[in-house]
Design a protein around this motif. Structure first.
Motif, PDB file in Angstrom:
ATOM      1  N   LEU A  33       0.620  -1.136   0.074  1.00  0.00           N
ATOM      2  CA  LEU A  33       0.017  -0.113   0.032  1.00  0.00           C
ATOM      3  C   LEU A  33       0.979   1.109  -0.199  1.00  0.00           C
ATOM      4  O   LEU A  33       0.517   2.363  -0.512  1.00  0.00           O
ATOM      5  CB  LEU A  33      -0.918   0.146   1.381  1.00  0.00           C
ATOM      6  N   LEU A  34       2.150   1.189   0.788  1.00  0.00           N
ATOM      7  CA  LEU A  34       3.002   2.433   0.498  1.00  0.00           C
ATOM      8  C   LEU A  34       3.312   2.672  -0.853  1.00  0.00           C
ATOM      9  O   LEU A  34       3.526   3.606  -1.102  1.00  0.00           O
ATOM     10  CB  LEU A  34       4.080   1.966   1.465  1.00  0.00           C
ATOM     11  N   GLY A  35       3.743   1.527  -1.469  1.00  0.00           N
ATOM     12  CA  GLY A  35       4.293   1.593  -3.066  1.00  0.00           C
ATOM     13  C   GLY A  35       3.016   2.351  -3.754  1.00  0.00           C
ATOM     14  O   GLY A  35       3.102   3.213  -4.723  1.00  0.00           O
ATOM     15  N   CYS A  36       1.749   1.918  -3.584  1.00  0.00           N
ATOM     16  CA  CYS A  36       0.589   2.522  -4.166  1.00  0.00           C
ATOM     17  C   CYS A  36       0.380   3.979  -3.698  1.00  0.00           C
ATOM     18  O   CYS A  36       0.035   4.765  -4.694  1.00  0.00           O
ATOM     19  CB  CYS A  36      -1.007   1.932  -3.372  1.00  0.00           C
ATOM     20  N   TYR A  37       0.860   4.319  -2.551  1.00  0.00           N
ATOM     21  CA  TYR A  37       0.654   5.920  -2.272  1.00  0.00           C
ATOM     22  C   TYR A  37       1.645   6.895  -3.124  1.00  0.00           C
ATOM     23  O   TYR A  37       1.446   7.647  -3.522  1.00  0.00           O
ATOM     24  CB  TYR A  37       0.959   6.125  -0.699  1.00  0.00           C
ATOM     25  N   VAL A  38       3.031   6.308  -3.096  1.00  0.00           N
ATOM     26  CA  VAL A  38       3.801   6.748  -4.032  1.00  0.00           C
ATOM     27  C   VAL A  38       3.328   7.009  -5.537  1.00  0.00           C
ATOM     28  O   VAL A  38       3.581   7.928  -6.158  1.00  0.00           O
ATOM     29  CB  VAL A  38       5.198   6.184  -3.936  1.00  0.00           C
ATOM     30  N   PHE A  39       2.952   5.817  -5.811  1.00  0.00           N
ATOM     31  CA  PHE A  39       2.515   5.886  -7.054  1.00  0.00           C
ATOM     32  C   PHE A  39       1.078   6.872  -7.642  1.00  0.00           C
ATOM     33  O   PHE A  39       1.288   7.893  -8.469  1.00  0.00           O
ATOM     34  CB  PHE A  39       1.729   4.338  -7.510  1.00  0.00           C
ATOM     35  N   PHE A  40       0.321   7.008  -6.494  1.00  0.00           N
ATOM     36  CA  PHE A  40      -0.714   7.787  -6.680  1.00  0.00           C
ATOM     37  C   PHE A  40      -0.337   8.984  -6.437  1.00  0.00           C
ATOM     38  O   PHE A  40      -0.856  10.437  -7.156  1.00  0.00           O
ATOM     39  CB  PHE A  40      -1.624   7.449  -5.497  1.00  0.00           C
ATOM     40  N   GLU A  41       0.817   9.509  -5.574  1.00  0.00           N
ATOM     41  CA  GLU A  41       1.239  10.800  -5.636  1.00  0.00           C
ATOM     42  C   GLU A  41       1.988  11.265  -6.749  1.00  0.00           C
ATOM     43  O   GLU A  41       1.700  12.520  -7.209  1.00  0.00           O
ATOM     44  CB  GLU A  41       2.223  10.805  -4.356  1.00  0.00           C
ATOM     45  N   ALA A  42       2.603  10.497  -7.457  1.00  0.00           N
ATOM     46  CA  ALA A  42       3.404  10.934  -8.710  1.00  0.00           C
ATOM     47  C   ALA A  42       2.199  11.142  -9.594  1.00  0.00           C
ATOM     48  O   ALA A  42       2.296  12.150 -10.277  1.00  0.00           O
ATOM     49  CB  ALA A  42       4.432   9.757  -9.117  1.00  0.00           C
ATOM     50  N   LEU A  43       1.356  10.178  -9.931  1.00  0.00           N
ATOM     51  CA  LEU A  43       0.398  10.394 -10.958  1.00  0.00           C
ATOM     52  C   LEU A  43      -0.417  11.920 -10.492  1.00  0.00           C
ATOM     53  O   LEU A  43      -0.923  12.554 -11.499  1.00  0.00           O
ATOM     54  CB  LEU A  43      -0.683   9.245 -11.066  1.00  0.00           C
ATOM     55  N   GLY A  44      -0.664  12.189  -9.373  1.00  0.00           N
ATOM     56  CA  GLY A  44      -1.693  13.166  -8.765  1.00  0.00           C
ATOM     57  C   GLY A  44      -0.768  14.437  -9.296  1.00  0.00           C
ATOM     58  O   GLY A  44      -1.229  15.671 -10.124  1.00  0.00           O
ATOM     59  N   ILE A  45       0.593  14.638  -9.171  1.00  0.00           N
ATOM     60  CA  ILE A  45       1.156  15.983  -9.296  1.00  0.00           C
ATOM     61  C   ILE A  45       1.593  15.984 -10.779  1.00  0.00           C
ATOM     62  O   ILE A  45       1.282  17.252 -11.273  1.00  0.00           O
ATOM     63  CB  ILE A  45       2.707  15.673  -8.516  1.00  0.00           C
ATOM     64  N   GLU A  46       1.821  14.945 -11.485  1.00  0.00           N
ATOM     65  CA  GLU A  46       2.217  15.156 -12.962  1.00  0.00           C
ATOM     66  C   GLU A  46       0.860  15.399 -13.684  1.00  0.00           C
ATOM     67  O   GLU A  46       0.785  16.166 -14.539  1.00  0.00           O
ATOM     68  CB  GLU A  46       2.623  13.812 -13.539  1.00  0.00           C
ATOM     69  N   THR A  47      -0.358  14.710 -13.184  1.00  0.00           N
ATOM     70  CA  THR A  47      -1.573  15.040 -14.027  1.00  0.00           C
ATOM     71  C   THR A  47      -2.023  16.447 -13.895  1.00  0.00           C
ATOM     72  O   THR A  47      -2.487  17.300 -14.797  1.00  0.00           O
ATOM     73  CB  THR A  47      -2.675  14.268 -13.347  1.00  0.00           C
ATOM     74  N   ALA A  48      -1.716  17.317 -12.653  1.00  0.00           N
ATOM     75  CA  ALA A  48      -2.158  18.669 -12.414  1.00  0.00           C
ATOM     76  C   ALA A  48      -1.034  19.480 -13.221  1.00  0.00           C
ATOM     77  O   ALA A  48      -1.628  20.588 -13.829  1.00  0.00           O
ATOM     78  CB  ALA A  48      -1.832  18.895 -10.752  1.00  0.00           C
ATOM     79  N   LEU A  49       0.150  19.050 -13.482  1.00  0.00           N
ATOM     80  CA  LEU A  49       1.155  19.948 -14.077  1.00  0.00           C
ATOM     81  C   LEU A  49       0.607  19.806 -15.498  1.00  0.00           C
ATOM     82  O   LEU A  49       0.738  20.803 -16.404  1.00  0.00           O
ATOM     83  CB  LEU A  49       2.647  19.255 -13.886  1.00  0.00           C
ATOM     84  N   ASP A  50       0.186  18.571 -16.161  1.00  0.00           N
ATOM     85  CA  ASP A  50      -0.192  18.315 -17.582  1.00  0.00           C
ATOM     86  C   ASP A  50      -1.354  19.191 -17.702  1.00  0.00           C
ATOM     87  O   ASP A  50      -1.364  19.828 -18.949  1.00  0.00           O
ATOM     88  CB  ASP A  50      -0.465  16.848 -17.847  1.00  0.00           C
TER      89      ASP A  50
END
Length: 504
Positions: A307-324
């Motif tokens: 689940l910790l790995g999932c958290y980092v995955f979700f964090e990365a996608l969230g920031i990149e999506t907002a920047l995109d």
């Protein structure tokens, strides 16, 4: 003058691997501090034995982070100014001061500090790290998308290693590293800004940004729900004994999450851009939560690490999506990233709060909480299936703005209103200029100089020259005179095309 200038200017695309590597190293210091604050008592558990105390301080830290992200998102115009920038730097410095004072005081007294003092200290620490995140977000927005992804994901993986080192070092070296890392990260960021030809995107006011792009309420709700699940998992992981093996396992889980995000960005870019990425985690979350509902010990710990790995995955996608979104819609970066991060932090606060209340009162244990989290994930899967989640809310004002722009263009065609602006837009579109390059092009076509443009757009002179170089290269010209000729030629073509219509 323009001919000689164009030969000396580095284009924006010259953001090479060295700059990306430097950004990874600097941004990794932020992630190392954040993971340390999130996963352990980041003042290194000095004289604190009670689990509830750990969770309580972590909740306060996340509240401070969420509040600062909300403030930055709502006051994006002010934080984009020089005063706002200085305020953020002061907040980053305050984190280092708070960490040093709290740790050394607790060590000197040999006991935990008063709860009220710790609450203030941890909330200020959360605000300071949120400021550091936002200044890095601003820098990443100047990178091309591929370089931005590499810097973001690479910094998270390197931050996991930093977290491991920080937690394995003995006192007082661990405290020293925690205090120095934010300042060193800020120093690397400023070094990049001064030495690299990074073309920062043009300033977008908050009002204009809201007209162009707003996060959908359903997307915010999904982010909060994900945060609740991750908060429960982190709360369970941090109640285990802090050994070197645990720290190493946590670092590996964080690196795995960053690696999974990189694979998705590289192999499924369209899937991410279609805003369906929130579905990717459902199968993994369900696989992790089902065993946690029935198992204990090492098996449950392994599921939490997943689940910790999932958290980092979700964090990365969230920031990149907002920047995109900010990149494609021409919206304010810190407004969108601040809003999305605030939702995730609010979810983490709720997850930690539910875990603290349930376990301290004896109402339920973490196995039962895992079942609750599993039910929440299943509910999310149903909601997303029935109503596909898009980060963007409908923006009628944005659509009206687009229609108004077309209407103005048509009026210019028929009545001759603002013909110069229309010609410039046509030339810029035909040359494939980006939005910020178009802004510089429009000012060049009006005869403005480099100094005027940099003051008008709030960017450095070197950045203006980088834009000029790209404009000349894309248009196949070498001087401002040729640029004006291109605009005049576009007008002549327009008039020639309109004469037959006039004759009919």
């Amino acid at each position: 003058m323009e001919k000689s200038m164009s030969g000396k200017v580095e284009p924006v695309q010259s953001v090479i691997s060295t700059n990306v590597f430097t950004a990874i190293c600097g941004f990794a210091l932020y992630w190392g501090c954040f993971f340390t604050m999130l996963m352990r008592n980041s003042f290194m558990d000095m004289a604190i034995e009670e689990l509830w105390y750990h969770l309580y301080l972590r909740i306060v830290f996340l509240v401070g982070s969420a509040v600062m992200c909300i403030v930055i998102a709502r006051k994006a115009d002010w934080f984009a100014s020089e005063k706002g920038r200085r305020f953020q730097k002061a907040g980053i410095g305050l984190f280092s001061v708070v960490a040093a004072v709290s740790s050394l005081t607790a060590y000197t007294l040999g006991s935990a500090l008063p709860l009220a003092f710790d609450c203030v200290a941890w909330s200020l620490a959360g605000m300071g790290l949120a400021c550091l995140l936002m200044v890095w977000v601003e820098l990443l927005s100047a990178f091309a998308r591929r370089s931005c992804v590499a810097a973001l994901v690479g910094s998270m993986a390197a931050g996991a290693v930093t977290y491991l080192v920080m937690n394995l070092l003995p006192f007082p070296f661990n405290i020293g590293m925690l205090c120095v890392s934010p300042l060193a990260s800020l120093g690397v960021l400023e070094l990049l800004e001064r030495t690299c030809a990074l073309a920062m995107p043009a300033f977008v006011s908050l009002r204009e940004s809201r007209d162009k792009a707003r996060l959908a309420p359903l997307f915010k709700g999904v982010s909060v729900s994900y945060g609740i699940v991750f908060g429960l998992s982190i709360g369970f992981t941090t109640q285990m004994e802090g050994t070197g093996a645990l720290f190493g396992a946590v670092a590996l889980a964080l690196i795995a999450g960053a690696g999974a995000a990189l694979l998705v960005f590289c192999n499924l870019p369209d899937f991410v851009r279609e805003k369906s990425s929130v579905r990717l985690l459902f199968p993994v979350l369900i696989v992790a939560l089902i065993p946690m509902s029935f198992l204990q010990g090492p098996a449950a710990a392994a599921c939490n690490l997943l689940l910790l790995g999932c958290y980092v995955f979700f964090e990365a996608l969230g920031i990149e999506t907002a920047l995109d979104i900010a990149r494609t819609r021409g919206a304010a970066r810190i407004h969108l990233v601040g809003s999305s991060q605030a939702c995730l932090y609010v979810g983490l606060v709720l997850g930690h709060g539910v875990g603290l209340a349930a376990t301290s009162s004896g109402v339920m244990d973490y196995a039962m909480l895992s079942k609750v989290a599993l039910g929440l994930v299943v509910l999310l899967a149903v909601v997303v299936t029935i109503a596909p989640v898009s980060p963007l809310a409908d923006a009628p004002s944005a659509r009206r703005g687009d229609e108004g722009a077309h209407g103005e263009s048509d009026a210019a065609d028929g009545a001759g209103a603002d013909l110069w602006v229309c010609r410039c837009r046509e030339v810029a579109k035909g040359a494939g200029l980006s939005a910020r390059e178009t802004e510089v092009f429009m000012l060049l076509a009006k005869g403005r100089g480099i100094e005027h443009i940099q003051n008008k757009l709030c960017i450095s002179g070197h950045t203006v020259k980088s834009h000029v170089y790209n404009i000349y290269r894309k248009m196949g010209i070498n001087s401002r005179e040729e640029l004006l000729d291109a605009v005049e030629q576009a007008q002549a073509t327009r008039l020639a095309d309109s004469e037959p219509d006039a004759g009919r």
